[in-house]
Design an enzyme around this catalytic site. Structure first.
Site, PDB file in Angstrom:
ATOM      1  N   HIS A  33      -0.765 -11.904   9.542  1.00  0.00           N
ATOM      2  CA  HIS A  33      -1.640 -12.898   8.905  1.00  0.00           C
ATOM      3  C   HIS A  33      -1.290 -12.965   7.420  1.00  0.00           C
ATOM      4  O   HIS A  33      -0.391 -12.243   6.953  1.00  0.00           O
ATOM      5  CB  HIS A  33      -3.109 -12.548   9.153  1.00  0.00           C
ATOM      6  CG  HIS A  33      -3.460 -11.125   8.814  1.00  0.00           C
ATOM      7  ND1 HIS A  33      -3.443 -10.642   7.525  1.00  0.00           N
ATOM      8  CD2 HIS A  33      -3.804 -10.066   9.604  1.00  0.00           C
ATOM      9  CE1 HIS A  33      -3.792  -9.362   7.535  1.00  0.00           C
ATOM     10  NE2 HIS A  33      -4.005  -8.984   8.789  1.00  0.00           N
ATOM     11  N   HIS A  36      -0.757  -9.699   5.454  1.00  0.00           N
ATOM     12  CA  HIS A  36       0.571  -9.105   5.589  1.00  0.00           C
ATOM     13  C   HIS A  36       1.584  -9.869   4.723  1.00  0.00           C
ATOM     14  O   HIS A  36       2.427  -9.267   4.053  1.00  0.00           O
ATOM     15  CB  HIS A  36       1.048  -9.160   7.049  1.00  0.00           C
ATOM     16  CG  HIS A  36       0.239  -8.355   8.010  1.00  0.00           C
ATOM     17  ND1 HIS A  36      -0.484  -8.930   9.031  1.00  0.00           N
ATOM     18  CD2 HIS A  36       0.028  -7.017   8.113  1.00  0.00           C
ATOM     19  CE1 HIS A  36      -1.083  -7.977   9.733  1.00  0.00           C
ATOM     20  NE2 HIS A  36      -0.798  -6.809   9.197  1.00  0.00           N
ATOM     21  N   ASP A 150      -6.859  -1.006   3.658  1.00  0.00           N
ATOM     22  CA  ASP A 150      -6.931   0.349   4.216  1.00  0.00           C
ATOM     23  C   ASP A 150      -6.772   1.323   3.056  1.00  0.00           C
ATOM     24  O   ASP A 150      -5.744   1.994   2.912  1.00  0.00           O
ATOM     25  CB  ASP A 150      -5.830   0.538   5.263  1.00  0.00           C
ATOM     26  CG  ASP A 150      -5.927  -0.498   6.366  1.00  0.00           C
ATOM     27  OD1 ASP A 150      -6.742  -0.317   7.271  1.00  0.00           O
ATOM     28  OD2 ASP A 150      -5.204  -1.509   6.297  1.00  0.00           O
TER      29      ASP A 150
HETATM   30  P1  AMP Z   1      -1.753  -3.386   9.916  1.00  0.00           P
HETATM   31  O1  AMP Z   1      -0.800  -4.311  10.579  1.00  0.00           O
HETATM   32  O2  AMP Z   1      -3.185  -3.771  10.098  1.00  0.00           O
HETATM   33  O3  AMP Z   1      -1.468  -1.943  10.182  1.00  0.00           O
HETATM   34  O4  AMP Z   1      -1.510  -3.576   8.364  1.00  0.00           O
HETATM   35  C1  AMP Z   1      -0.239  -3.419   7.791  1.00  0.00           C
HETATM   36  C2  AMP Z   1      -0.377  -3.382   6.291  1.00  0.00           C
HETATM   37  O5  AMP Z   1      -0.990  -4.587   5.843  1.00  0.00           O
HETATM   38  C3  AMP Z   1      -1.289  -2.231   5.816  1.00  0.00           C
HETATM   39  O6  AMP Z   1      -0.758  -1.689   4.620  1.00  0.00           O
HETATM   40  C4  AMP Z   1      -2.601  -2.922   5.565  1.00  0.00           C
HETATM   41  O7  AMP Z   1      -3.401  -2.283   4.600  1.00  0.00           O
HETATM   42  C5  AMP Z   1      -2.117  -4.275   5.067  1.00  0.00           C
HETATM   43  N1  AMP Z   1      -3.154  -5.281   5.258  1.00  0.00           N
HETATM   44  C6  AMP Z   1      -3.810  -5.580   6.404  1.00  0.00           C
HETATM   45  N2  AMP Z   1      -4.741  -6.521   6.186  1.00  0.00           N
HETATM   46  C7  AMP Z   1      -4.680  -6.817   4.866  1.00  0.00           C
HETATM   47  C8  AMP Z   1      -5.402  -7.708   4.006  1.00  0.00           C
HETATM   48  N3  AMP Z   1      -6.379  -8.473   4.470  1.00  0.00           N
HETATM   49  N4  AMP Z   1      -5.065  -7.746   2.702  1.00  0.00           N
HETATM   50  C9  AMP Z   1      -4.071  -6.947   2.219  1.00  0.00           C
HETATM   51  N5  AMP Z   1      -3.355  -6.097   2.962  1.00  0.00           N
HETATM   52  C10 AMP Z   1      -3.657  -6.017   4.265  1.00  0.00           C
END
Ligand code: AMP
Length: 280
Positions: A33, A36, A150
């Site tokens: 999204h 990312h 996170d």
């Molecule tokens: P995930 O795919 O959820 O494991 O996230 C991958 C990376 O994207 C991690 O470092 C998350 O903290 C970051 N991330 C996920 N959602 C967001 C967001 N809304 N804003 C900023 N970074 C994000």
């Protein structure tokens, strides 16, 4: 853009590249999204090439149902990454990256792992530590990008690289939100219409808590947040914590010179959402 489905193919592809190029790395679990994409943009701006990994890491899920239902959209994700001019996508299988031994190693992160997500998701940060360390060994990036969404994970990864003397700079990136304030998350796609409608309440409460924190005690703000959720018909609070932004230790009293953040985990039906805010 090159899509590598095995560890060996990525290592081979990066062998020459790394000799003369800085590498910005963004680890993800896919279902990409705008949040990312904002990390990828930062990686592209500060590095010669960008590597994005897409891997739903089984060892960091404490909930089997959540792992099973986690959205997997590799085809759509790679199209999106192509559009934003990503250079390398790494999407290995679990057996490949874990070398046929899918389990996590035990980590300590100076106590950071016991708070919040560590308390409520058993083994979660062992899984995160294991996979991120492995990804770092494979990609060997110059800089790696993690979201403040996170926040606890970000602090833990910073601790990981200092503990193991891993020569990678960890860059924290701002939380990307929907127009109504809901923090973007791959899990949002699984919310029912009603739960999607009410989910912005989480950030709204965090914002109000921040305003109250200017004048009121940590205890008062804590009680107020709990009360807001007690009255909410659709969202169930798992935790609200006011914690020191460095140590992540819950505070009962503010002290001058410290930075604090408010952290929420709440269930919207079966979907667990997390968010956080800088309080001062
Ligand atoms: P995930 O795919 O959820 O494991 O996230 C991958 C990376 O994207 C991690 O470092 C998350 O903290 C970051 N991330 C996920 N959602 C967001 C967001 N809304 N804003 C900023 N970074 C994000």
């Amino acid at each position: 853009m090159l899509v590598c489905l095995t560890t060996q193919s990525l290592k081979d592809a990066l062998l020459d590249v790394r000799k003369s190029h800085s590498i910005g790395f963004v680890p993800t679990m896919g279902a990409l999204h705008e949040g990312h994409l904002s990390l990828i943009k930062e990686a592209q701006q500060a590095n010669d090439i960008a590597v994005v990994s897409i891997f739903v890491n089984p060892t960091q899920f404490d909930n089997k149902e959540d792992l099973k239902k986690y959205p997997r959209t590799l085809e759509r994700d790679t199209k999106l990454l192509e559009q934003v001019n990503c250079d390398f996508v790494f999407a290995p299988s679990a057996n490949d990256i874990y070398e046929n031994n899918i389990h996590s190693t035990k980590f300590t992160f100076g106590g950071l792992e016991h708070a919040m997500e560590g308390k409520f998701r058993e083994g979660h940060f062992d899984g995160v530590g294991t996979i991120v360390k492995r990804l770092f060994e494979i990609v060997e990036p110059t800089n790696a990008y993690f979201g403040e969404k996170d926040f606890q994970q970000l602090q833990i990864i910073k601790k990981l690289v200092t503990t193991y003397n891993i020569p990678i700079k960890i860059v924290g990136c701002k939380i990307h939100r929907e127009k109504d304030g809901l923090a973007m998350s791959s899990r949002n796609a699984r919310l029912s219409t009603k739960h999607r409608e009410v989910a912005p309440f989480i950030y709204k409460t965090l914002r109000e808590a921040k305003l109250k924190f200017e004048k009121q005690s940590a205890l008062k703000v804590d009680q107020w947040v709990h009360e807001q959720f007690r009255q909410h018909p659709y969202l169930e609070l798992e935790y609200f914590e006011i914690a020191n932004a460095q140590t992540l230790k819950t505070i009962s009293r503010k002290r001058k010179g410290n930075k604090y953040r408010g952290f929420i985990a709440a269930f919207a039906g079966k979907i667990r959402l997390i968010d956080n805010i800088a309080l001062n």
